[in-house]
Design an enzyme around this catalytic site. Sequence first.
Site, PDB file in Angstrom:
ATOM      1  N   GLN A  17      65.907  15.998 103.258  1.00  0.00           N
ATOM      2  CA  GLN A  17      66.448  17.347 103.537  1.00  0.00           C
ATOM      3  C   GLN A  17      67.955  17.239 103.779  1.00  0.00           C
ATOM      4  O   GLN A  17      68.498  16.155 103.968  1.00  0.00           O
ATOM      5  CB  GLN A  17      65.769  17.929 104.774  1.00  0.00           C
ATOM      6  CG  GLN A  17      65.702  17.001 105.963  1.00  0.00           C
ATOM      7  CD  GLN A  17      64.439  17.126 106.801  1.00  0.00           C
ATOM      8  OE1 GLN A  17      63.771  18.173 106.845  1.00  0.00           O
ATOM      9  NE2 GLN A  17      64.091  16.057 107.497  1.00  0.00           N
ATOM     10  N   HIS A  48      60.593  24.119 123.763  1.00  0.00           N
ATOM     11  CA  HIS A  48      59.931  22.839 124.057  1.00  0.00           C
ATOM     12  C   HIS A  48      59.031  22.927 125.286  1.00  0.00           C
ATOM     13  O   HIS A  48      57.950  22.313 125.311  1.00  0.00           O
ATOM     14  CB  HIS A  48      60.988  21.743 124.210  1.00  0.00           C
ATOM     15  CG  HIS A  48      61.698  21.436 122.917  1.00  0.00           C
ATOM     16  ND1 HIS A  48      63.079  21.487 122.766  1.00  0.00           N
ATOM     17  CD2 HIS A  48      61.211  21.149 121.690  1.00  0.00           C
ATOM     18  CE1 HIS A  48      63.388  21.201 121.520  1.00  0.00           C
ATOM     19  NE2 HIS A  48      62.285  21.001 120.839  1.00  0.00           N
ATOM     20  N   ASP A  73      64.155  15.932 117.118  1.00  0.00           N
ATOM     21  CA  ASP A  73      65.191  16.209 118.123  1.00  0.00           C
ATOM     22  C   ASP A  73      64.771  15.694 119.500  1.00  0.00           C
ATOM     23  O   ASP A  73      65.580  15.668 120.426  1.00  0.00           O
ATOM     24  CB  ASP A  73      65.467  17.722 118.191  1.00  0.00           C
ATOM     25  CG  ASP A  73      64.172  18.521 118.356  1.00  0.00           C
ATOM     26  OD1 ASP A  73      63.819  19.292 117.455  1.00  0.00           O
ATOM     27  OD2 ASP A  73      63.483  18.318 119.378  1.00  0.00           O
ATOM     28  N   ASP A 124      55.155   9.783 107.174  1.00  0.00           N
ATOM     29  CA  ASP A 124      54.611  11.122 106.912  1.00  0.00           C
ATOM     30  C   ASP A 124      53.466  11.404 107.878  1.00  0.00           C
ATOM     31  O   ASP A 124      52.490  10.647 107.937  1.00  0.00           O
ATOM     32  CB  ASP A 124      54.119  11.163 105.456  1.00  0.00           C
ATOM     33  CG  ASP A 124      53.433  12.475 105.120  1.00  0.00           C
ATOM     34  OD1 ASP A 124      52.780  12.553 104.072  1.00  0.00           O
ATOM     35  OD2 ASP A 124      53.527  13.425 105.927  1.00  0.00           O
ATOM     36  N   GLY A 125      53.564  12.512 108.581  1.00  0.00           N
ATOM     37  CA  GLY A 125      52.525  12.843 109.563  1.00  0.00           C
ATOM     38  C   GLY A 125      51.163  13.064 108.936  1.00  0.00           C
ATOM     39  O   GLY A 125      50.128  12.718 109.511  1.00  0.00           O
ATOM     40  N   ASP A 145      55.234  19.609 115.511  1.00  0.00           N
ATOM     41  CA  ASP A 145      56.557  20.235 115.602  1.00  0.00           C
ATOM     42  C   ASP A 145      57.324  19.980 114.301  1.00  0.00           C
ATOM     43  O   ASP A 145      58.372  19.331 114.263  1.00  0.00           O
ATOM     44  CB  ASP A 145      57.316  19.638 116.802  1.00  0.00           C
ATOM     45  CG  ASP A 145      58.629  20.361 117.038  1.00  0.00           C
ATOM     46  OD1 ASP A 145      59.533  19.737 117.660  1.00  0.00           O
ATOM     47  OD2 ASP A 145      58.779  21.516 116.592  1.00  0.00           O
ATOM     48  N   SER A 146      56.747  20.468 113.215  1.00  0.00           N
ATOM     49  CA  SER A 146      57.361  20.193 111.903  1.00  0.00           C
ATOM     50  C   SER A 146      58.337  21.311 111.536  1.00  0.00           C
ATOM     51  O   SER A 146      58.414  22.347 112.193  1.00  0.00           O
ATOM     52  CB  SER A 146      56.266  20.128 110.831  1.00  0.00           C
ATOM     53  OG  SER A 146      55.847  21.448 110.502  1.00  0.00           O
ATOM     54  N   THR A 147      59.036  21.107 110.461  1.00  0.00           N
ATOM     55  CA  THR A 147      59.836  22.174 109.879  1.00  0.00           C
ATOM     56  C   THR A 147      58.873  23.202 109.280  1.00  0.00           C
ATOM     57  O   THR A 147      57.664  23.013 109.283  1.00  0.00           O
ATOM     58  CB  THR A 147      60.728  21.581 108.758  1.00  0.00           C
ATOM     59  OG1 THR A 147      60.015  20.542 108.086  1.00  0.00           O
ATOM     60  CG2 THR A 147      62.017  21.003 109.322  1.00  0.00           C
ATOM     61  N   PRO A 152      59.365  18.424 103.033  1.00  0.00           N
ATOM     62  CA  PRO A 152      58.424  17.390 103.516  1.00  0.00           C
ATOM     63  C   PRO A 152      57.287  17.956 104.361  1.00  0.00           C
ATOM     64  O   PRO A 152      56.251  17.338 104.524  1.00  0.00           O
ATOM     65  CB  PRO A 152      59.321  16.468 104.341  1.00  0.00           C
ATOM     66  CG  PRO A 152      60.510  17.282 104.722  1.00  0.00           C
ATOM     67  CD  PRO A 152      60.715  18.243 103.591  1.00  0.00           C
TER      68      PRO A 152
HETATM   69  N1  SAM Z   1      61.647  23.292 116.292  1.00  0.00           N
HETATM   70  C1  SAM Z   1      61.719  23.207 114.837  1.00  0.00           C
HETATM   71  C2  SAM Z   1      60.994  24.373 114.205  1.00  0.00           C
HETATM   72  O1  SAM Z   1      60.404  25.170 114.938  1.00  0.00           O
HETATM   73  O2  SAM Z   1      61.038  24.466 112.973  1.00  0.00           O
HETATM   74  C3  SAM Z   1      61.213  21.859 114.363  1.00  0.00           C
HETATM   75  C4  SAM Z   1      62.098  20.762 114.827  1.00  0.00           C
HETATM   76  S1  SAM Z   1      61.938  19.168 114.218  1.00  0.00           S
HETATM   77  C5  SAM Z   1      63.585  18.810 113.854  1.00  0.00           C
HETATM   78  C6  SAM Z   1      61.147  19.275 112.629  1.00  0.00           C
HETATM   79  C7  SAM Z   1      60.936  17.878 112.085  1.00  0.00           C
HETATM   80  O3  SAM Z   1      59.772  17.815 111.252  1.00  0.00           O
HETATM   81  C8  SAM Z   1      62.082  17.350 111.181  1.00  0.00           C
HETATM   82  O4  SAM Z   1      62.739  16.287 111.829  1.00  0.00           O
HETATM   83  C9  SAM Z   1      61.393  16.876 109.906  1.00  0.00           C
HETATM   84  O5  SAM Z   1      61.957  15.692 109.400  1.00  0.00           O
HETATM   85  C10 SAM Z   1      59.968  16.678 110.411  1.00  0.00           C
HETATM   86  N2  SAM Z   1      58.945  16.661 109.358  1.00  0.00           N
HETATM   87  C11 SAM Z   1      58.833  17.509 108.300  1.00  0.00           C
HETATM   88  N3  SAM Z   1      57.792  17.152 107.520  1.00  0.00           N
HETATM   89  C12 SAM Z   1      57.216  16.050 108.103  1.00  0.00           C
HETATM   90  C13 SAM Z   1      56.110  15.218 107.775  1.00  0.00           C
HETATM   91  N4  SAM Z   1      55.368  15.443 106.667  1.00  0.00           N
HETATM   92  N5  SAM Z   1      55.807  14.191 108.614  1.00  0.00           N
HETATM   93  C14 SAM Z   1      56.551  13.954 109.726  1.00  0.00           C
HETATM   94  N6  SAM Z   1      57.644  14.693 110.090  1.00  0.00           N
HETATM   95  C15 SAM Z   1      57.959  15.736 109.275  1.00  0.00           C
END
Ligand code: SAM
Length: 277
Positions: A17, A48, A73, A124-125, A145-147, A152
């Site tokens: 990303q 959080h 974060d 990857d989660g 807490d993913s995007t 991803p």
């Molecule tokens: N608070 C934010 C929201 O509400 O959208 C989310 C914050 S956090 C930064 C989101 C994280 O999810 C990112 O660091 C991203 O890299 C991670 N992420 C996305 N897809 C993922 C996956 N398949 N496995 C693990 N982490 C993932």
Amino acid sequence: MHCYEADVLYEERTPYQYMLIFKNPLFGRCLALDGIVQVTQKDEFIYHEMFVHCPFQGMGAVPQNVLIIGGADGGVLREVLKYKEIKRIVHVEIDKAVLRACQKYLPDICGDWEDKRVELIIGDGARYVEEARARRETFDCILLDSTDPIGPAIALFEPLFHKMLFDVLSDNGVVVRQSGLPLTMPKVMPFVVKRFEEFFPTVEVYRAPVPAYGDEMAFVAASKAGRGISSPRGSLPYSGLFYNMEVHKASFALPTWWKRLISEYIDTEEVPIDSLY
Ligand code: SAM
């Protein structure tokens, strides 16, 4: 939210990303991924605290082992670490670059990955959960807490992934996932509710105001046991800057239009995940 050119602190196109960390006069330091604000210094405590203390206080007993997916974060991790009774925290984040940048530019948000209870896995989660299921490993609480459902994170919104979450959750376990802003992405929360309802006896929605996102955020909680988490019954009551028992209960009262989004959602499982966004 407008980003002023002069305020860019760091940017990087990672393998997953586009990351931007910038300073905003109102919200302080902010992290954006693919142009979407993820977290700001000013209001991260709300998101959080509500993400972690609603399930932990609503489950009735503090979970012993916790899985965090995403959350680079470190804000969710910081709140989880406040519970000394927790034995093990597995944190799976796909993008090491985001995690490293948050440690450098947003240190006040980050939890302590050096805590001996924390097992940090860069990966990857979805894959981790699949492998945990194959190992018959279970967790008492899973915090997703993913995007949003793009890039991803698409794998984390696939229908089958919700069944895998059920399989790796212990009998009294709870999974909570951030389910977007109903105001700007009205399909995400009802889609998640429908996916969880296929496997879990109790599915609840709660909300928290996140000013930097522009409206209230939806969290969807799925419980394996019947009781759910809408009323706090923690053995160790907790009050934070935002979270307290009254706020916990009130956050499960939904506005009529949210209820309509769920009741009127036309559920088609084969919907392309990124079209939810
Ligand atoms: N608070 C934010 C929201 O509400 O959208 C989310 C914050 S956090 C930064 C989101 C994280 O999810 C990112 O660091 C991203 O890299 C991670 N992420 C996305 N897809 C993922 C996956 N398949 N496995 C693990 N982490 C993932």
